[in-house]
Write a protein that holds these residues in place. Structure first.
Motif, PDB file in Angstrom:
ATOM      1  N   SER A  18     -32.059  70.862  41.756  1.00  0.00           N
ATOM      2  CA  SER A  18     -32.433  70.636  43.157  1.00  0.00           C
ATOM      3  C   SER A  18     -31.357  69.853  43.892  1.00  0.00           C
ATOM      4  O   SER A  18     -30.962  70.202  45.017  1.00  0.00           O
ATOM      5  N   VAL A  19     -30.894  68.779  43.267  1.00  0.00           N
ATOM      6  CA  VAL A  19     -29.848  67.965  43.909  1.00  0.00           C
ATOM      7  C   VAL A  19     -28.567  68.772  44.059  1.00  0.00           C
ATOM      8  O   VAL A  19     -27.903  68.726  45.107  1.00  0.00           O
ATOM      9  N   SER A  20     -28.199  69.533  43.040  1.00  0.00           N
ATOM     10  CA  SER A  20     -26.969  70.329  43.138  1.00  0.00           C
ATOM     11  C   SER A  20     -27.124  71.416  44.206  1.00  0.00           C
ATOM     12  O   SER A  20     -26.174  71.704  44.939  1.00  0.00           O
ATOM     13  N   HIS A  21     -28.320  71.999  44.344  1.00  0.00           N
ATOM     14  CA  HIS A  21     -28.546  73.006  45.385  1.00  0.00           C
ATOM     15  C   HIS A  21     -28.424  72.373  46.778  1.00  0.00           C
ATOM     16  O   HIS A  21     -27.815  72.949  47.678  1.00  0.00           O
ATOM     17  N   VAL A  22     -28.993  71.178  46.924  1.00  0.00           N
ATOM     18  CA  VAL A  22     -28.892  70.471  48.208  1.00  0.00           C
ATOM     19  C   VAL A  22     -27.439  70.133  48.505  1.00  0.00           C
ATOM     20  O   VAL A  22     -26.963  70.310  49.637  1.00  0.00           O
ATOM     21  N   LEU A  23     -26.684  69.664  47.521  1.00  0.00           N
ATOM     22  CA  LEU A  23     -25.278  69.317  47.737  1.00  0.00           C
ATOM     23  C   LEU A  23     -24.436  70.552  48.049  1.00  0.00           C
ATOM     24  O   LEU A  23     -23.558  70.509  48.922  1.00  0.00           O
ATOM     25  N   ILE A  24     -24.701  71.641  47.328  1.00  0.00           N
ATOM     26  CA  ILE A  24     -23.960  72.883  47.603  1.00  0.00           C
ATOM     27  C   ILE A  24     -24.259  73.372  49.012  1.00  0.00           C
ATOM     28  O   ILE A  24     -23.368  73.775  49.748  1.00  0.00           O
ATOM     29  N   THR A  25     -25.527  73.347  49.411  1.00  0.00           N
ATOM     30  CA  THR A  25     -25.891  73.775  50.774  1.00  0.00           C
ATOM     31  C   THR A  25     -25.271  72.850  51.808  1.00  0.00           C
ATOM     32  O   THR A  25     -24.749  73.307  52.827  1.00  0.00           O
ATOM     33  N   LEU A  26     -25.317  71.554  51.548  1.00  0.00           N
ATOM     34  CA  LEU A  26     -24.781  70.587  52.502  1.00  0.00           C
ATOM     35  C   LEU A  26     -23.273  70.744  52.662  1.00  0.00           C
ATOM     36  O   LEU A  26     -22.764  70.880  53.780  1.00  0.00           O
ATOM     37  N   PHE A  27     -22.528  70.723  51.544  1.00  0.00           N
ATOM     38  CA  PHE A  27     -21.069  70.774  51.615  1.00  0.00           C
ATOM     39  C   PHE A  27     -20.522  72.191  51.717  1.00  0.00           C
ATOM     40  O   PHE A  27     -19.377  72.379  52.133  1.00  0.00           O
ATOM     41  N   GLY A  28     -21.304  73.173  51.360  1.00  0.00           N
ATOM     42  CA  GLY A  28     -20.808  74.548  51.397  1.00  0.00           C
ATOM     43  C   GLY A  28     -21.136  75.290  52.674  1.00  0.00           C
ATOM     44  O   GLY A  28     -20.415  76.198  53.066  1.00  0.00           O
TER      45      GLY A  28
END
Length: 132
Positions: A18-28
């Motif tokens: 979940s955290v990695s998905h949020v970070l990928i969406t945020l920074f990507g």
């Protein structure tokens, strides 16, 4: 104990995903979209400023600053000497009218050349605007 360790591992794994998905969406996606949108608008604003600056500079350079008030037609013979031809109108207030008369004079007197001249304020001599 096995079940609790398994649940901890599953919850920890779901948390990391979940955290990695949020970070990928945020920074990507989110941050690049906002940043690129900002720079796109700023680039458009710079282009608009440059267009208006160029148009203003062109307008200042293109418009005639000192238009002559009177134009005169001067006749020259085949040797290049200035001559007076009887019956010709030589003083005009309008550039287009003087040019029209000059073209007609050239048709009527093919062995003479004609120049449209005017007094400019910054020059001691008369300035030739057209010559045929």
């Amino acid at each position: 104990m096995r079940l609790s360790e398994y649940l901890k591992t599953v919850i920890f794994s779901i948390g990391i995903v979940s955290v990695s998905h949020v970070l990928i969406t945020l920074f990507g996606q989110t941050i690049p979209n906002y940043v690129s949108g900002f720079f796109r608008e700023v680039g458009g604003a710079f282009m608009l400023v440059f267009v208006f600056a160029f148009a203003f500079a062109w307008f200042l350079r293109a418009r005639p600053h000192n238009r002559p008030k009177k134009y005169a037609i001067v006749a020259f013979d085949v040797f290049g000497n200035q001559v007076e031809l009887d019956g010709l109108r030589t003083e005009f207030r309008n550039h287009d009218v003087a040019w029209s008369f000059m073209k007609q004079y050239k048709k009527d007197h093919p062995l003479h050349n004609f120049a449209m001249v005017a007094d400019t304020p910054n020059s001691e001599k008369k300035t030739i605007f057209r010559y045929i």
